[in-house]
Design a protein around this motif. Structure first.
Motif, PDB file in Angstrom:
ATOM      1  N   ASP A 289       0.850  -1.187   0.000  1.00 35.91           N
ATOM      2  CA  ASP A 289       0.000   0.000   0.000  1.00 35.91           C
ATOM      3  C   ASP A 289       0.886   1.237   0.000  1.00 35.91           C
ATOM      4  O   ASP A 289       1.136   1.834   1.035  1.00 35.91           O
ATOM      5  CB  ASP A 289      -0.931  -0.001   1.218  1.00 35.91           C
ATOM      6  CG  ASP A 289      -1.968   1.117   1.129  1.00 35.91           C
ATOM      7  OD1 ASP A 289      -1.968   1.850   0.117  1.00 35.91           O
ATOM      8  OD2 ASP A 289      -2.767   1.263   2.071  1.00 35.91           O
ATOM      9  N   ARG A 291       0.255   4.127  -1.521  1.00 34.91           N
ATOM     10  CA  ARG A 291      -0.497   5.239  -2.111  1.00 34.91           C
ATOM     11  C   ARG A 291      -0.056   6.590  -1.567  1.00 34.91           C
ATOM     12  O   ARG A 291      -0.027   7.587  -2.309  1.00 34.91           O
ATOM     13  CB  ARG A 291      -1.992   5.017  -1.898  1.00 34.91           C
ATOM     14  CG  ARG A 291      -2.551   3.862  -2.731  1.00 34.91           C
ATOM     15  CD  ARG A 291      -4.005   3.584  -2.426  1.00 34.91           C
ATOM     16  NE  ARG A 291      -4.186   2.992  -1.104  1.00 34.91           N
ATOM     17  CZ  ARG A 291      -5.366   2.638  -0.614  1.00 34.91           C
ATOM     18  NH1 ARG A 291      -6.466   2.834  -1.336  1.00 34.91           N
ATOM     19  NH2 ARG A 291      -5.463   2.097   0.583  1.00 34.91           N
ATOM     20  N   TYR A 292       0.285   6.669  -0.293  1.00 39.84           N
ATOM     21  CA  TYR A 292       0.806   7.936   0.228  1.00 39.84           C
ATOM     22  C   TYR A 292       2.130   8.290  -0.467  1.00 39.84           C
ATOM     23  O   TYR A 292       2.377   9.455  -0.809  1.00 39.84           O
ATOM     24  CB  TYR A 292       1.042   7.835   1.736  1.00 39.84           C
ATOM     25  CG  TYR A 292      -0.216   7.851   2.574  1.00 39.84           C
ATOM     26  CD1 TYR A 292      -0.983   9.009   2.698  1.00 39.84           C
ATOM     27  CD2 TYR A 292      -0.646   6.715   3.254  1.00 39.84           C
ATOM     28  CE1 TYR A 292      -2.131   9.032   3.478  1.00 39.84           C
ATOM     29  CE2 TYR A 292      -1.787   6.723   4.033  1.00 39.84           C
ATOM     30  CZ  TYR A 292      -2.532   7.888   4.142  1.00 39.84           C
ATOM     31  OH  TYR A 292      -3.679   7.908   4.915  1.00 39.84           O
ATOM     32  N   ASP A 295       1.467   9.512  -4.037  1.00 35.81           N
ATOM     33  CA  ASP A 295       1.050  10.911  -4.042  1.00 35.81           C
ATOM     34  C   ASP A 295       2.237  11.837  -3.809  1.00 35.81           C
ATOM     35  O   ASP A 295       2.326  12.920  -4.399  1.00 35.81           O
ATOM     36  CB  ASP A 295      -0.012  11.148  -2.974  1.00 35.81           C
ATOM     37  CG  ASP A 295      -1.317  10.433  -3.286  1.00 35.81           C
ATOM     38  OD1 ASP A 295      -1.465   9.912  -4.409  1.00 35.81           O
ATOM     39  OD2 ASP A 295      -2.188  10.384  -2.396  1.00 35.81           O
ATOM     40  N   GLU A 325       3.714  -0.687   7.296  1.00 34.43           N
ATOM     41  CA  GLU A 325       2.253  -0.740   7.347  1.00 34.43           C
ATOM     42  C   GLU A 325       1.776  -1.560   8.546  1.00 34.43           C
ATOM     43  O   GLU A 325       0.856  -1.147   9.271  1.00 34.43           O
ATOM     44  CB  GLU A 325       1.723  -1.359   6.049  1.00 34.43           C
ATOM     45  CG  GLU A 325       1.985  -0.498   4.812  1.00 34.43           C
ATOM     46  CD  GLU A 325       1.791  -1.278   3.520  1.00 34.43           C
ATOM     47  OE1 GLU A 325       1.305  -2.427   3.586  1.00 34.43           O
ATOM     48  OE2 GLU A 325       2.139  -0.757   2.452  1.00 34.43           O
ATOM     49  N   ASP A 362      -5.296   4.927   7.376  1.00 34.79           N
ATOM     50  CA  ASP A 362      -6.069   4.353   6.278  1.00 34.79           C
ATOM     51  C   ASP A 362      -6.169   5.364   5.153  1.00 34.79           C
ATOM     52  O   ASP A 362      -6.839   6.389   5.283  1.00 34.79           O
ATOM     53  CB  ASP A 362      -7.466   3.956   6.777  1.00 34.79           C
ATOM     54  CG  ASP A 362      -8.327   3.334   5.687  1.00 34.79           C
ATOM     55  OD1 ASP A 362      -7.821   3.100   4.578  1.00 34.79           O
ATOM     56  OD2 ASP A 362      -9.518   3.088   5.954  1.00 34.79           O
ATOM     57  N   TYR A 363      -5.509   5.074   4.034  1.00 37.86           N
ATOM     58  CA  TYR A 363      -5.537   5.993   2.903  1.00 37.86           C
ATOM     59  C   TYR A 363      -6.946   6.161   2.354  1.00 37.86           C
ATOM     60  O   TYR A 363      -7.324   7.251   1.921  1.00 37.86           O
ATOM     61  CB  TYR A 363      -4.599   5.487   1.803  1.00 37.86           C
ATOM     62  CG  TYR A 363      -4.516   6.401   0.603  1.00 37.86           C
ATOM     63  CD1 TYR A 363      -3.579   7.422   0.541  1.00 37.86           C
ATOM     64  CD2 TYR A 363      -5.378   6.241  -0.491  1.00 37.86           C
ATOM     65  CE1 TYR A 363      -3.501   8.260  -0.560  1.00 37.86           C
ATOM     66  CE2 TYR A 363      -5.307   7.064  -1.593  1.00 37.86           C
ATOM     67  CZ  TYR A 363      -4.368   8.080  -1.622  1.00 37.86           C
ATOM     68  OH  TYR A 363      -4.305   8.919  -2.710  1.00 37.86           O
ATOM     69  N   GLN A 367      -6.719  10.871   2.666  1.00 38.87           N
ATOM     70  CA  GLN A 367      -5.559  10.934   1.783  1.00 38.87           C
ATOM     71  C   GLN A 367      -4.523  11.948   2.248  1.00 38.87           C
ATOM     72  O   GLN A 367      -3.500  12.141   1.591  1.00 38.87           O
ATOM     73  CB  GLN A 367      -5.993  11.281   0.362  1.00 38.87           C
ATOM     74  CG  GLN A 367      -6.795  10.195  -0.329  1.00 38.87           C
ATOM     75  CD  GLN A 367      -8.236  10.144   0.133  1.00 38.87           C
ATOM     76  OE1 GLN A 367      -8.938  11.155   0.126  1.00 38.87           O
ATOM     77  NE2 GLN A 367      -8.697   8.971   0.562  1.00 38.87           N
ATOM     78  N   ASN A 369      -1.416  13.252   3.810  1.00 35.92           N
ATOM     79  CA  ASN A 369      -0.152  12.587   4.107  1.00 35.92           C
ATOM     80  C   ASN A 369       0.512  13.240   5.316  1.00 35.92           C
ATOM     81  O   ASN A 369       1.135  14.291   5.213  1.00 35.92           O
ATOM     82  CB  ASN A 369       0.790  12.648   2.904  1.00 35.92           C
ATOM     83  CG  ASN A 369       1.979  11.729   3.053  1.00 35.92           C
ATOM     84  OD1 ASN A 369       2.336  11.308   4.154  1.00 35.92           O
ATOM     85  ND2 ASN A 369       2.599  11.390   1.943  1.00 35.92           N
TER      86      ASN A 369
END
Length: 709
Positions: A289, A291-292, A295, A325, A362-363, A367, A369
């Protein structure tokens, strides 16, 4: 005007139009429109109907580093972090037609296009048969599309069933057949067909499907497994073996019978394959994961690449990211107060590479960061910057402090423009006279407030900026205790200077880019910029090793299996923010814990953030990843009187000094700095007088040793 009048006028206008336009003209216009439409459809087919390699169909995405971080790590399979545009990911495993077993290819031809090698993109016999079947069924009962048509639809068109779509599909199929040979078309088809879902990722191609459903390479699938995959093409979710095993079994057996009926296999072979069981479990793709982190890259770097066929390899390490994580989830779950957030950043201080990043719990829920964008008070985690400013030589001369300098840990009251400032230690106790080392190891606020007043907040702010902190730092007395807000990323980079012996590495998040399946070109990594004297950085690191050995961070390495580690706890005002940063010469990891709305966490950095760092290190690193902090040039050792504690010898304790600031040989030293005029009680006066008498007696002892008396 009423409706009757409108209708009358419309009839008159229509009659006039009929008088001016003949039937021949209508026919000509219609034919011209159809001709133009066919030209446009043909032009589209000529422009778009092109095949690349299966690798060219891979969505351009961000991937983890191709070679794992750490000593002795080998090249691994990079894990996709996400597409550049943030769109849905796809699970694909490109395979060459020549590598696939014959029975898989034969199964696809038997069911999807048995006349594949005898037509040129359109099979009119099959189209006619499908039309008859659909008329009899009064609906869509059978499809007439060839493999080439299916490929054209999958690559270039939508799934809508309209005459226009079918015309475009037919035109593109013809062009594909003219441009490419049959093996290339079949290979593209077997790599493109949709075969279900792996979570949110669409499974495309038999390579990915074999991995997901059977846990094996497509080259090794059996006849029964090949028939099952081919049977799923028409309805992947309906015939998924783990979801509908009986329906999947019936469909597989039907494929086997079709193959036997066409003479591609014998009835005995088909019967034997039909006795095979159904797979009961799936094999999801390894996921990270990130995703952060994705971005963070997209916000900080301009990446312009085609939508497919390229891979951007990042510095993120899959092993460390998964450990981060899990550590964040476990650390937040153990907190007594629900709703807290946390962030983690790990870097390699030698290269500036970001190895792991988690920006929140939790993304999907948030969202934001918190690793890069949340600015919070670092509290005592800022004290190493104060120590650097205090221990550096001033204009080439002597430093304001050494690690053996004695500082008063007594009540302090400072007048400021906002009113009196009275710092307190976290336990609201005072310890009298302590050394700079003790003040750091026990994270004592009052002594560091005094140090900050002695060297000035402007000097502290300037030092922090040299370490890469760019957030505004307000030059007030409380800056020494971390009152100005910074981001976790800034703080971790600043500690990276200590880990790197005074060098500040430029942040690095991308290793390189290349066509999918190719290794990125080697990129030279610039050496870290020297921003701090290595000897001064070592002095501060030695105190932070003490923090982990016997200070506020001792819970981190109680079992001693992490090797050499330095670290620092941090807690902001009213317990709102909990921090812990730990580092070795090759790794820096920092964690922040708190609430987004600034509520009190009611926990210290040692209580909330340190356990997360500990779990991360326990899962992420091996013994080979730890090195020792080498003593640089410009460092000497000497004895110094310890003002507090029981770790000294009769003459004091061995301490590190910048060369030229150590006590004279074979003597003990005690170091002070100028006192401030602050309110004192009689007890303190008596303690101070006793300390002065002790220093006089020790001086007398030294002189006797030298034979002066």
């Amino acid at each position: 005007m009423d409706l009757q009048a409108i209708a009358l006028r419309s009839r008159v206008a229509l009659q006039a139009l009929r008088a001016r336009v003949s039937v021949r003209q209508v026919v000509r216009v219609t034919l011209a429109a159809f001709s133009l439409g066919f030209v446009i459809i043909g032009a589209e087919a000529l422009i778009r109907a092109k095949l690349g390699t299966p690798q060219d169909r891979m969505p351009t995405a961000l991937y983890t580093r191709p070679i794992g971080w750490g000593e002795g790590r080998e090249r691994n399979s990079p894990v996709a972090l996400g597409t550049l545009g943030g769109g849905p990911m796809e699970r694909r495993v490109p395979v060459e037609l020549s590598a696939l077993p014959d029975h898989l290819v034969e199964a696809a031809l038997a069911v999807e296009d048995q006349r594949f090698y005898r037509h040129h993109g359109l099979d009119f016999r099959r189209i006619g048969g499908a039309m008859v079947a659909n008329i009899k069924a009064l609906g869509i009962a059978q499809g007439g599309s060839t493999i080439t048509q299916q490929l054209a639809k999958n690559l270039y068109l939508s799934a809508s069933r309209t005459p226009l779509r079918k015309l475009r599909e037919a035109a593109m199929a013809v062009v594909l057949e003219l441009r490419h040979d049959k093996p290339a078309i079949l290979e593209a088809y077997l790599n493109e067909i949709y075969l279900g879902q792996d979570g949110e990722r669409a499974i495309h191609g038999v390579g990915a499907a074999a991995r997901y459903y059977f846990g094996k390479d497509a080259r090794r699938v059996s006849l029964a497994e090949a028939a099952l995959l081919v049977g799923m093409i028409s309805a992947p979710n309906r015939y998924a073996p783990q979801r509908n095993p009986e329906a999947a079994r019936r469909r597989r057996d039907l494929v086997l019978q079709v193959m036997a009926g066409q003479g591609r296999i014998t009835q005995a072979v088909a019967a034997r394959a039909a006795r095979a069981g159904m797979p009961s479990r799936t094999n999801p793709a390894r996921s990270v994961d990130g995703r952060y982190f994705r971005d963070f890259i997209l916000a900080s770097q301009s990446v312009r690449l085609p939508g497919r066929g390229m891979a951007v390899y990042t510095t993120l390490d899959a092993t460390l990211q998964r450990a981060a994580e899990r550590a964040i989830r476990a650390g937040l779950d153990r907190l007594p107060m629900p709703g807290a957030e946390a962030a983690l950043v790990a870097i390699d201080p030698r290269t500036g590479e970001v190895l792991a990043m988690v920006g929140g719990r939790d993304y999907g829920a948030s969202q934001f960061n918190r690793a890069t964008d949340a600015k919070r008070q670092p509290g005592s985690a800022f004290k190493p910057m104060v120590a650097l400013a205090a221990l550096e030589r001033r204009d080439g001369g002597a430093p304001a402090f050494t690690l053996a300098s004695v500082v008063d840990d007594e009540p302090l009251r400072v007048r400021t423009g906002a009113g009196p400032w009275e710092p307190e230690n976290y336990d609201r106790q005072f310890r009298g006279r302590v050394t700079v080392r003790e003040a750091m190891e026990q994270s004592l606020n009052v002594p560091f407030a005094r140090i900050g007043l002695a060297i000035g907040p402007e000097r502290i702010a300037a030092t922090a900026r040299r370490l890469g902190i760019v957030s505004p730092l307000v030059p007030v007395p409380s800056l020494a205790l971390g009152s100005s807000e910074v981001t976790l990323m800034e703080l971790v980079r600043a500690y990276g200077v200590l880990a790197g012996g005074g060098g500040l590495a430029a942040p690095r998040a991308v290793v390189g880019q290349a066509r999918y399946g190719s290794a990125p070109d080697a990129v030279a990594v610039p050496d870290p910029a020297r921003v701090i004297d290595p000897a001064v950085a070592f002095l501060v690191t030695s105190t932070l090793e003490g923090v982990v050995t016997r200070g506020t961070g001792r819970a981190l390495n109680q079992e001693g299996h992490f090797g050499t580690l330095a670290g620092k706890t941090g807690t902001s005002n009213d317990w709102r923010d909990a921090w812990f940063v730990a580092y070795s010469p090759s790794l820096v990891v920092g964690v922040w814990v708190g609430f987004d709305d600034g509520r009190s966490l009611r926990l210290t950095g040692a209580g909330a953030a340190l356990p997360i760092v500990s779990r991360f290190l326990d899962e992420a690193a091996t013994g080979a990843d730890w090195g020792s902090f080498d003593v640089p040039a410009g460092i000497s050792e000497g004895y110094a009187v310890v003002a507090h504690g029981d770790w000294g010898s009769e003459c004091g304790s061995r301490e590190f000094f910048l060369e030229g600031t150590e006590p004279e040989a074979e003597s003990c030293g005690s170091f002070d700095f100028p006192r401030f005029e602050v309110p004192r009680d009689w007890g303190r006066v008596l303690r101070k007088e006793a300390a002065r008498l002790l220093e006089e007696l020790m001086a007398e002892r030294r002189e006797r040793r030298r034979g002066l008396r």
